[in-house]
Design an enzyme around this catalytic site. Sequence first.
Site, PDB file in Angstrom:
ATOM      1  N   GLU A  21      40.071 -13.377 -43.568  1.00 47.17           N
ATOM      2  CA  GLU A  21      38.670 -13.042 -43.793  1.00 47.17           C
ATOM      3  C   GLU A  21      38.532 -12.389 -45.160  1.00 47.17           C
ATOM      4  OE1 GLU A  21      35.272 -11.043 -41.139  1.00 47.17           O
ATOM      5  OE2 GLU A  21      36.545  -9.566 -42.136  1.00 47.17           O
ATOM      6  N   ARG A  56      40.379  -7.442 -25.721  1.00 48.39           N
ATOM      7  CA  ARG A  56      39.877  -6.927 -24.440  1.00 48.39           C
ATOM      8  C   ARG A  56      38.346  -6.914 -24.414  1.00 48.39           C
ATOM      9  NH1 ARG A  56      44.113  -1.868 -23.796  1.00 48.39           N
ATOM     10  NH2 ARG A  56      45.863  -3.076 -22.957  1.00 48.39           N
TER      11      ARG A  56
END
Length: 216
Positions: free
Chosen positions: A150, A66
């Site tokens: 990651e 978002r």
Amino acid sequence: MELLLDAESQIETWQEVILVYNAALKQINTKLEILNDEFQHVHQYNPIEHIKSRIKTSESIVKKLRRHGYESTIENMVKYVNDIAGIRVICSFTSDIYRIAEMIRLQNDIHVIAVKDYIRLPKASGYKSYHMLVTVPVFLSDRTVDVKVEIQIRTVAMDFWASLEHKINYKFEGNAPEHVKRELIECAGMVSALDNRMQELNEEIKALSKEDTDGA
């Protein structure tokens, strides 16, 4: 030769997200443990103090999507959120960080997509760490999925500072008072100085040990 497919074209449910990202974390965890064991065998020294891994919560992923203006879909999660699966490698000395990064880079089935060296170029906040975005193939029964992970590599001192900064930012929702930010930056300088001194001390100890061995 089996076709290696993009993860976003192959993952359709949150359960599959959990499955493939957990599998990717297990693979990289195992690789790091083997490398650490080998280093102990060859050099009588462990560069890795400990390893932490986690899957980002669905709530955190949706917030991130978002924030960047993306719809909350599984496809967008996998395509645009690079840290769904995260591994943090904690080591004793700054030199170990680059040693571990190179060992990861040399793995045949790990592909390094991007590197961010926040040790040589720290963030304005004082944050220091070495980040690698990699992909690792996850072999399922009917297909192979290339999964992003990651990897953050940092010293014990850097991790302590980053943990405190994270707690402060969470408490103040990213808007900590200016004097707190200044204190954090000052503490980051102390952490950096401590890491440098510990690195120098370690080099001196190794040199003295070599002299003792050579003189024996």
